[in-house]
Design a protein around this motif. Structure first.
Motif, PDB file in Angstrom:
ATOM      1  N   UNK A 123      14.473  82.784   7.176  1.00  0.00           N
ATOM      2  CA  UNK A 123      15.530  82.411   6.225  1.00  0.00           C
ATOM      3  C   UNK A 123      16.359  83.644   5.847  1.00  0.00           C
ATOM      4  N   UNK A 124      15.695  84.774   5.693  1.00  0.00           N
ATOM      5  CA  UNK A 124      16.422  86.025   5.421  1.00  0.00           C
ATOM      6  C   UNK A 124      17.270  86.408   6.633  1.00  0.00           C
ATOM      7  N   UNK A 125      16.770  86.145   7.834  1.00  0.00           N
ATOM      8  CA  UNK A 125      17.521  86.460   9.057  1.00  0.00           C
ATOM      9  C   UNK A 125      18.843  85.692   9.107  1.00  0.00           C
ATOM     10  N   UNK A 126      18.843  84.475   8.568  1.00  0.00           N
ATOM     11  CA  UNK A 126      20.088  83.697   8.532  1.00  0.00           C
ATOM     12  C   UNK A 126      21.166  84.401   7.716  1.00  0.00           C
ATOM     13  N   UNK A 128      21.251  87.820   7.718  1.00  0.00           N
ATOM     14  CA  UNK A 128      21.308  89.167   8.288  1.00  0.00           C
ATOM     15  C   UNK A 128      20.330  90.153   7.686  1.00  0.00           C
ATOM     16  N   UNK A 129      19.234  89.658   7.120  1.00  0.00           N
ATOM     17  CA  UNK A 129      18.309  90.546   6.415  1.00  0.00           C
ATOM     18  C   UNK A 129      16.870  90.426   6.921  1.00  0.00           C
ATOM     19  N   UNK A 130      16.696  90.090   8.199  1.00  0.00           N
ATOM     20  CA  UNK A 130      15.324  89.934   8.703  1.00  0.00           C
ATOM     21  C   UNK A 130      14.512  91.203   8.525  1.00  0.00           C
ATOM     22  N   UNK A 131      15.029  92.344   8.993  1.00  0.00           N
ATOM     23  CA  UNK A 131      14.231  93.575   8.982  1.00  0.00           C
ATOM     24  C   UNK A 131      13.953  94.057   7.564  1.00  0.00           C
ATOM     25  N   UNK A 132      14.902  93.845   6.650  1.00  0.00           N
ATOM     26  CA  UNK A 132      14.646  94.228   5.258  1.00  0.00           C
ATOM     27  C   UNK A 132      13.542  93.356   4.661  1.00  0.00           C
ATOM     28  N   UNK A 133      13.584  92.041   4.961  1.00  0.00           N
ATOM     29  CA  UNK A 133      12.535  91.148   4.465  1.00  0.00           C
ATOM     30  C   UNK A 133      11.199  91.482   5.139  1.00  0.00           C
ATOM     31  N   UNK A 134      11.239  91.776   6.424  1.00  0.00           N
ATOM     32  CA  UNK A 134      10.042  92.195   7.171  1.00  0.00           C
ATOM     33  C   UNK A 134       9.354  93.346   6.445  1.00  0.00           C
ATOM     34  N   UNK A 135      10.137  94.369   6.112  1.00  0.00           N
ATOM     35  CA  UNK A 135       9.570  95.545   5.462  1.00  0.00           C
ATOM     36  C   UNK A 135       8.994  95.205   4.084  1.00  0.00           C
ATOM     37  N   UNK A 136       9.710  94.381   3.316  1.00  0.00           N
ATOM     38  CA  UNK A 136       9.234  93.983   1.985  1.00  0.00           C
ATOM     39  C   UNK A 136       7.944  93.183   2.098  1.00  0.00           C
ATOM     40  N   UNK A 137       7.903  92.222   3.017  1.00  0.00           N
ATOM     41  CA  UNK A 137       6.721  91.368   3.141  1.00  0.00           C
ATOM     42  C   UNK A 137       5.471  92.179   3.487  1.00  0.00           C
ATOM     43  N   UNK A 153      13.680  87.782  -2.168  1.00  0.00           N
ATOM     44  CA  UNK A 153      15.005  87.469  -1.627  1.00  0.00           C
ATOM     45  C   UNK A 153      16.089  87.875  -2.624  1.00  0.00           C
ATOM     46  N   UNK A 154      15.849  87.603  -3.897  1.00  0.00           N
ATOM     47  CA  UNK A 154      16.812  87.998  -4.931  1.00  0.00           C
ATOM     48  C   UNK A 154      16.970  89.503  -5.006  1.00  0.00           C
ATOM     49  N   UNK A 155      15.846  90.234  -4.937  1.00  0.00           N
ATOM     50  CA  UNK A 155      15.901  91.697  -4.985  1.00  0.00           C
ATOM     51  C   UNK A 155      16.618  92.285  -3.770  1.00  0.00           C
ATOM     52  N   UNK A 156      16.573  91.560  -2.651  1.00  0.00           N
ATOM     53  CA  UNK A 156      17.279  92.022  -1.447  1.00  0.00           C
ATOM     54  C   UNK A 156      18.764  91.677  -1.494  1.00  0.00           C
ATOM     55  N   UNK A 157      19.179  90.952  -2.533  1.00  0.00           N
ATOM     56  CA  UNK A 157      20.589  90.590  -2.671  1.00  0.00           C
ATOM     57  C   UNK A 157      21.000  89.408  -1.814  1.00  0.00           C
ATOM     58  N   UNK A 158      20.036  88.595  -1.412  1.00  0.00           N
ATOM     59  CA  UNK A 158      20.362  87.431  -0.603  1.00  0.00           C
ATOM     60  C   UNK A 158      20.958  86.338  -1.479  1.00  0.00           C
ATOM     61  N   UNK A 159      21.688  85.435  -0.863  1.00  0.00           N
ATOM     62  CA  UNK A 159      22.201  84.252  -1.543  1.00  0.00           C
ATOM     63  C   UNK A 159      20.987  83.382  -1.843  1.00  0.00           C
ATOM     64  N   UNK A 160      20.554  83.394  -3.095  1.00  0.00           N
ATOM     65  CA  UNK A 160      19.291  82.752  -3.456  1.00  0.00           C
ATOM     66  C   UNK A 160      19.296  81.240  -3.254  1.00  0.00           C
ATOM     67  N   UNK A 161      20.350  80.505  -3.649  1.00  0.00           N
ATOM     68  CA  UNK A 161      20.328  79.058  -3.383  1.00  0.00           C
ATOM     69  C   UNK A 161      20.219  78.750  -1.881  1.00  0.00           C
TER      70      UNK A 161
END
Length: 173
Positions: A123-126, A128-137, A153-161
């Motif tokens: 979902x983060x990859x959609x 453009x944040x796969x690798x950032x989420x990967x590192x956080x997880x 996801x919110x801390x990464x600045x993703x569109x939360x909805x």
């Protein structure tokens, strides 16, 4: 080089399983890389198998002669240890220098508990944040409940909805 300057997995005399796995990957990679030296046409043998990276998350030089495919699970403690202690050095020394392309494939072991963070990474990859989420997880393990994933996801600045909708669609399947 002092003890404090060395990577965490090299500081003691003992080697962790993640460090050994990382060293094994590097050794295999060097063998594959060293055998990829061009040879005369009459000695080239076509293997016939192609490596399919469709669906894999990729970073690094797309023209690199060596591709490392990481099969990993965000709930696996040894995978997390590897991601935190070994992988940063491999990325710095081989991927960031253009020698290696790194591909990630999910190997979610077990039940839905293991698949939820894998889906969150997708979902983060959609966005453009796969690798950032990967590192956080891998850093926050085991903080992998739905509410914690939404928080990350919110801390990464993703569109939360959008992220929550994506994550919710998986849970409905």
């Amino acid at each position: 080089m002092t003890q404090g300057d060395r990577p965490m997995f090299l500081r003691s005399g003992k080697r962790s399983p993640a460090a050994l796995a990382g060293l094994f990957l590097v050794a295999v990679g060097l063998v594959v890389w060293s055998t990829s030296v061009p040879r005369p046409v009459n000695r080239v043998r076509e293997v016939g198998a192609r490596l399919d990276l469709d669906g894999a998350k990729i970073r690094g030089n797309q023209y690199a002669k060596l591709v490392v495919i990481e099969f990993s699970d965000f709930t696996c403690r040894f995978c997390g240890l590897f991601a935190r202690e070994v992988q940063p050095g491999l990325l710095r020394d081989f991927v960031d220098t253009g020698l290696v392309q790194w591909a990630f494939r999910h190997l979610a072991l077990g039940d839905g508990e293991a698949r939820l963070p894998a889906h969150a990474a997708e979902c983060a990859a959609e966005q453009g944040a796969f690798w950032r989420m990967h590192d956080v997880l891998f850093k926050v393990h085991p903080g992998l409940s739905t509410s914690e994933l939404n928080s990350h996801a919110g801390l990464l600045g993703l569109n939360l909805p959008r992220f929550q909708s994506c994550l919710g669609s998986w849970k409905a399947d």
